[in-house]
Scaffold this active site. Sequence first.
Site, PDB file in Angstrom:
ATOM      1  CD  GLU A   1      -6.528   5.185   3.083  1.00 48.06           C
ATOM      2  OE1 GLU A   1      -5.654   4.794   3.869  1.00 48.06           O
ATOM      3  OE2 GLU A   1      -6.279   5.532   1.905  1.00 48.06           O
TER       4      GLU A   1
ATOM      5  CG  ASP B   1      -2.192   0.817   0.948  1.00 49.18           C
ATOM      6  OD1 ASP B   1      -2.082   1.810   0.210  1.00 49.18           O
ATOM      7  OD2 ASP B   1      -3.265   0.497   1.483  1.00 49.18           O
TER       8      ASP B   1
HETATM    9  C1  BGC Z   1      -4.952   3.172   0.258  1.00 45.99           C
HETATM   10  C2  BGC Z   1      -5.064   2.272  -0.947  1.00 45.99           C
HETATM   11  C3  BGC Z   1      -4.805   3.032  -2.213  1.00 45.99           C
HETATM   12  C4  BGC Z   1      -3.483   3.746  -2.119  1.00 45.99           C
HETATM   13  C5  BGC Z   1      -3.129   4.554  -3.345  1.00 45.99           C
HETATM   14  C6  BGC Z   1      -3.715   4.030   0.229  1.00 45.99           C
HETATM   15  O1  BGC Z   1      -3.752   5.025   1.207  1.00 45.99           O
HETATM   16  O2  BGC Z   1      -4.982   2.399   1.421  1.00 45.99           O
HETATM   17  O3  BGC Z   1      -6.330   1.669  -0.977  1.00 45.99           O
HETATM   18  O4  BGC Z   1      -4.836   2.172  -3.318  1.00 45.99           O
HETATM   19  O5  BGC Z   1      -3.522   4.643  -1.020  1.00 45.99           O
HETATM   20  O6  BGC Z   1      -3.898   5.689  -3.453  1.00 45.99           O
END
Ligand code: BGC
Length: 575
Positions: A462, A267
């Site tokens: 998030e 991630d």
């Molecule tokens: C998230 C992911 C995402 C990535 C890229 C992260 O903060 O957890 O789901 O794909 O960012 O944007």
Amino acid sequence: MPLTEADIPTIIAGMTLAEKAGQMVQVDVSTATPAEVGEFGLGSVIKTVPDGKLGTTDAWRNLFDSYQREALATRTGIPMLAGIDAVHGHAYFDGPAVILPHNIGIGATRNPALARELARITACELAATGIRWTFAPTIAVARNIRWGRTYEAFGEDVELQVMFASPLVQGLQGTDLAAPDAVGATAKHFIAEGATEDGIDRGDALITEEELRAMHLPGFIDAIDLGVPAVMASFSSVNGERVHGSRALLTDLLKTELGFDGVVLTDWEGIAMGGLTMKEGLEAGIDMFMLVESWREGLPEIIRLVEEGEVPMARIDDAVTRILRMKLRLGLFERPFSSGVCADALGSEAHRAVARQAVRESLVLLKNEDNILPLSKDQSVIVVGTHADNVAYQSGGWTKKWQGAHEDLFGNPARPVEGATSIIDGIRKLIGADRVIDAGRDGIRDDADVAIIVVGEQPYAEGIGDRQAEELVLTPEQRALIRDYHDQGTQVITVLISGRPLLVNEELERSAAFVAAWLPGSEGDGIAEVLFGDHDFTGQLSFSWPREAAQIPINVGDTEYDPLFPYGFGLRYAP
Ligand code: BGC
């Protein structure tokens, strides 16, 4: 002769360590220039921030093609791969892309065939802008609605993970991953991210192996069986161990036991975020590092680890094999540049019609006293509330940018989501503007018998959306609005825009009808089409609706299960 899987060992044998390490690094267009992608032979580029408006498919294609030209001009000539978050349509596109309902609404449709069609649309709109890889679908099972990513999940039970993981992967990837309009999916986030204690994002899932396998794994198995080329590791931990550093989960379970032969991606800065080292990530089984900001340190670190014998070359070769395999399967060696496919379809009426169907089918009718719904199109209605005329709010997080479009993008506060229809606009379209009394965000009017009150949560993504159970309520102003309309004798139809069930007992009491609309996206007119009876409600709750804060978390199958509305609940007009 086109390259095949059999050529990979030869390609790798001809690569330097630096070239291999470069393939394992993913940067953002805001953190590395095309020239740097060429200079360091970087393997992948993403676009996560609206760094100045591009706005057209051509401008986006040019952007990614400019990176590709530099990649192809390197000694190895290995194409780079562009990826993006498209968790509810091509929602980061800064032009008129179709924004789909978030997964919580898809779950409520219980319609996997429709989900497949929606994912085809997403793939088409992505390909139109030169993108062949997305970090979607999120196939989490969200076990605690306090979690800020609850709405990215189809629901609280593995039943919905299994129902929707496959159609979304199939829809994105089509029947031939090398086709110009096919997009490689990423099953994310591996694994049990929705099972963390107290629903804390990036937290720790204290969970038995049996529960992990039964509740959180089946959708991943389906995605792997369908040839998903990438799996993203979860920021979270399982029983105290960071997934990004877990050999047991990433290598033993995912790669060895399940036979996943694609790319395990971190991630966003997932190694540093987890307090891990690059070595720990490599040993656990990470193949590509979403380094974004730290790539200038991360890249030489991969090289150092191998040069100093801390990580064997075989591990690097395994990672690069997987990366090349993914690029091969996407047909990038044959067609590295954007194809122009689907350009006319992006944001088209045909795409919007399917999205609107999804909006309609995602709506869950929780209450309909005396069959007040469907409303007659011949009557005047008051429409009011913070969310009645706000396409950013109705689209939620991951729209135009990480935390959602709010109202501040590109100096067009009124229309942060180009081409979108707000909920009040949808009602005007359906019954005629002269029948709609617009009371704004909080106005009190009494010149109609019925008020459609549209309220809910503001966008978040998030951990920013993590909440205490008691915080899962409407704002005092939103509650007062419903109360005041009710108390003056107006019939209240509440439409709730939210990324999860909220504690709304009083508002339910005061509403004659109550609709959970989740985060419907750009096609707000789907709501009017059901409220006014062009279509029936068919949506079913993908989450148990709690009676009180103390009940959270509550999930179907709990031994003491006494929700306000059970998982699967949803009223209809038809008997
Ligand atoms: C998230 C992911 C995402 C990535 C890229 C992260 O903060 O957890 O789901 O794909 O960012 O944007």
